[in-house]
Design an enzyme around this catalytic site. Structure first.
Site, PDB file in Angstrom:
ATOM      1  N   CYS A  59       6.752   8.185   3.858  1.00 47.07           N
ATOM      2  CA  CYS A  59       5.796   7.442   4.686  1.00 47.07           C
ATOM      3  C   CYS A  59       4.868   8.387   5.437  1.00 47.07           C
ATOM      4  CB  CYS A  59       6.514   6.534   5.668  1.00 47.07           C
ATOM      5  SG  CYS A  59       7.410   5.223   4.841  1.00 47.07           S
ATOM      6  N   HIS A  60       5.453   9.313   6.174  1.00 46.11           N
ATOM      7  CA  HIS A  60       4.617  10.190   6.993  1.00 46.11           C
ATOM      8  C   HIS A  60       5.003  11.657   6.846  1.00 46.11           C
ATOM      9  CE1 HIS A  60       4.668   6.166   8.827  1.00 46.11           C
ATOM     10  NE2 HIS A  60       3.385   6.348   8.775  1.00 46.11           N
TER      11      HIS A  60
END
Lengths: 191, 418
Positions: A155-156
């Site tokens: 995701c990040h």
């Protein structure tokens, strides 16, 4: 000027304040149930203990189980992975806390404090990235495992090492270790 | 601008009614006869378009709620039920889903129009702030609506966004679990999001009424940005602007309908047609296009708390724009420097949107940091400084004079051609 203009509180002031305070307490006592109904209910709290048979897991393999609606990673580590995790200087870690609910809150993030057993073979962690709650990759053989050979959150971009400790990326904490223990040689109880 | 009522009851019943509830008088004074600057261009028709969008979303939403089931085990199937079995269900759902995107498209045009013509400046600060509140409510409503189909993007979007609250020191986890009603996003979360998703459009409706009320106290801003001075500067809203708004709405609807019938899923994400799975995160979580700039800002900051704070600040800064802009001149038409910075800012926002859709690695990460920095530089440095150093062009005496000058130039050009 008459005596009525003094700043002494009158009976009317008292009644005014007492009524206001009573109404405020009444409003708060009604507001609390309306707020508290949103907290986890009895069915959510009831799912707090599970037992997992791990006898089929070979070294280098992982399984994911669901506990309290969240994935829990159970990994039986290889010697190489244990060595990689043990070599790291704890002071160089972004999060120096073990984040292990089986230990005291101030335990340091050594590999011993992260692993479940004395041989440091077993690692049991909540598989939820401590950044914004995605499930990191790394459980399956073909997954990206990140720069430190453990888990990688797509995701990040948070990288976790082979002991589930945060090494790089936006997450601030190591993967959480739930209350867990071996009930016998084959079964781990989580919760 | 005269605030006196021009309403004349047409018959005995109207007179009787007016003395008891002057509703027709209020509608007459505020809609039909409302004095509106005579020089509004098509960028000023988006308020009407937005009202249309809000009503469309509420009507289609009420219908969808008749067929939808808010339960983690049933929600995904009930959306497919709407698509396959309910009469015209596919159409109503596509109007609602595409409608959300069109709503945001219109609101961004409306906001950037306000930034260009200085519609936030005195005496319209409250009007602008109410608009920012509406935008914020829209973002929350859209986010909760996106969770309801209970697909993979629904579930993981909800997880990522609710986890933003976990950065609050000490009570973060308690608040997050309170929002979830459990230890992860689950059935309880879905049910409360449905309840609130139904409630919030009506809250938006309420703030829209305040927004229009504030607009009608100060009157419209206009492309030259100077205040209405006499009756000559205005025309009644009906029929002049009802017709202009209607034409603009029809053009807007052509695009709207094209999406509904020819490409209803292009603005969504295919992963949302996979049912939510709490054990598998999709490889690439992205929000809907209209939230991408803020997502880029969130990911540009290499710290969890920092990212959340800066993203919050990106919206919060809009509230104080009326006081950040130090220029006395409203319209960018007469501000040669601001006009250029305005377009740079617009491109910067689009760039942030693009970067929000990409993986935060390498050059993309560097670029999103630069764009995030520039977003704040525009508001916090460019806006206050420009007002002090910029020399505005001469401003026309009145709206009417500006309109007539423009007409003269146009006529002389045509004569020259002839």
């Amino acid at each position: 000027m008459s005596k009525k203009d003094t700043k002494e509180p009158s009976r009317r002031d008292f009644i005014f304040l007492a009524t206001g305070a009573f109404a405020a307490a009444g409003a708060a006592s009604v507001a609390w149930p309306i707020v508290d109904q949103m907290n986890p209910d009895a069915t959510a709290l009831a799912l707090s203990k599970i037992e997992v048979d791990v006898s089929q897991i070979e070294r280098g393999q992982s399984i994911t189980v669901k506990w309290r609606g969240k994935p829990v990673f159970i990994r039986r580590r290889t010697d190489e992975e244990i060595q990689m995790a043990s070599r790291v200087d704890v002071n160089s870690l972004p999060d120096g806390n073990a984040r292990n609910n089986n230990l005291t809150a101030d335990s340091s993030a050594t590999d011993e404090n992260r692993a479940l057993d004395d041989d440091k073979e077993w690692l049991v962690m909540v598989g939820v990235c401590t950044h914004l709650g995605c499930v990191p990759k790394g459980q399956s053989l073909g997954d990206a495992k990140g720069d430190y050979g453990g888990w990688y959150c797509p995701c990040h971009g948070s990288h976790y090492d082979t002991a589930g400790r945060i090494r790089k990326g936006p997450a601030a904490k190591n993967l959480d270790i739930p209350v867990a223990e071996f009930v016998n040689d084959n079964v781990i109880r989580i919760g | 601008m005269s605030k006196e009522s021009t309403y004349i009851p047409r018959n005995g019943f109207a007179k009787w009614f007016d003395q008891r509830l002057p509703l027709p008088r209020m509608l007459h004074d505020n809609i039909s006869a409302f004095p509106t600057p005579r020089n509004l261009n098509y960028w000023y028709t988006f308020g009407g378009i937005l009202t249309f969008c809000l009503v469309t979303q509420i009507l289609t939403g009420i219908v969808l709620a008749m067929h939808y089931t808010a339960d983690a085990g049933l929600a995904f199937a009930s959306v497919e039920h709407i698509m396959r079995n309910v009469n015209y269900g596919w159409l109503i759902r596509y109007i609602h889903a595409v409608g959300a995107s069109m709503f945001f498209l219109a609101v961004y045009v409306h906001m950037f129009r306000g930034l260009y013509y200085g519609s936030y400046k005195a005496p319209r600060e409250i009007l602008w702030i109410l608009g920012v509140i509406i935008y914020l409510l829209m973002v929350i409503t859209a986010f909760m609506g996106y969770v309801l189909p209970w697909g993979q993007m629904s579930f993981w979007g909800a997880t990522v966004i609710t986890n933003l609250f976990s950065v609050i020191p000490v009570v973060g986890t308690t608040i997050t679990e309170w929002l979830w009603g459990g230890f992860a996003v689950d059935n309880a979360t879905l049910k409360r999001f449905f309840s609130l998703h139904y409630l919030m459009p009506f809250m938006i409706f309420g703030v829209v009424i305040l927004h229009i009320w504030a607009l009608h106290v100060t009157g419209n801003n206009n492309p030259v940005g100077i205040s209405v001075k006499d009756k000559q500067d205005t025309v009644p809203f009906a029929p002049y602007y009802t017709v202009k708004d209607a034409l603009s709405l029809v053009c807007f609807l052509i695009l709207f309908v094209w999406f509904i019938f020819f490409n209803p899923n292009i603005l969504g994400h295919t992963d949302n047609y996979i049912m939510a799975d709490p054990l598998v995160t999709p490889a690439h979580i992205v929000p809907e296009w209209y939230l991408l700039p803020f997502y880029a800002i969130l990911r540009a900051i290499p710290s969890k708390l920092g990212g959340v704070l800066v993203m919050g600040a990106a919206i919060a800064v809009l509230f104080i724009v009326p006081w950040l802009d130090t220029s006395k001149v409203r319209s960018a038409t007469f501000r040669p420097l601001y006009k250029q910075f305005y377009w740079i800012f617009l491109v910067n926002c689009v760039a942030l949107g693009y970067l929000g859709s990409q993986n935060p690695e390498g050059l993309f990460l560097v670029a999103s940091r630069i764009c995030t920095a520039y977003y704040f530089i525009h508001f916090l440095i460019v806006m206050p400084v420009l007002g002090l150093v910029e020399k505005p062009r001469p401003i026309p005496e009145s709206i009417t004079k500006a309109v007539l000058e423009k007409l003269e130039i146009k006529n002389s050009k045509e004569e020259a051609k002839a």
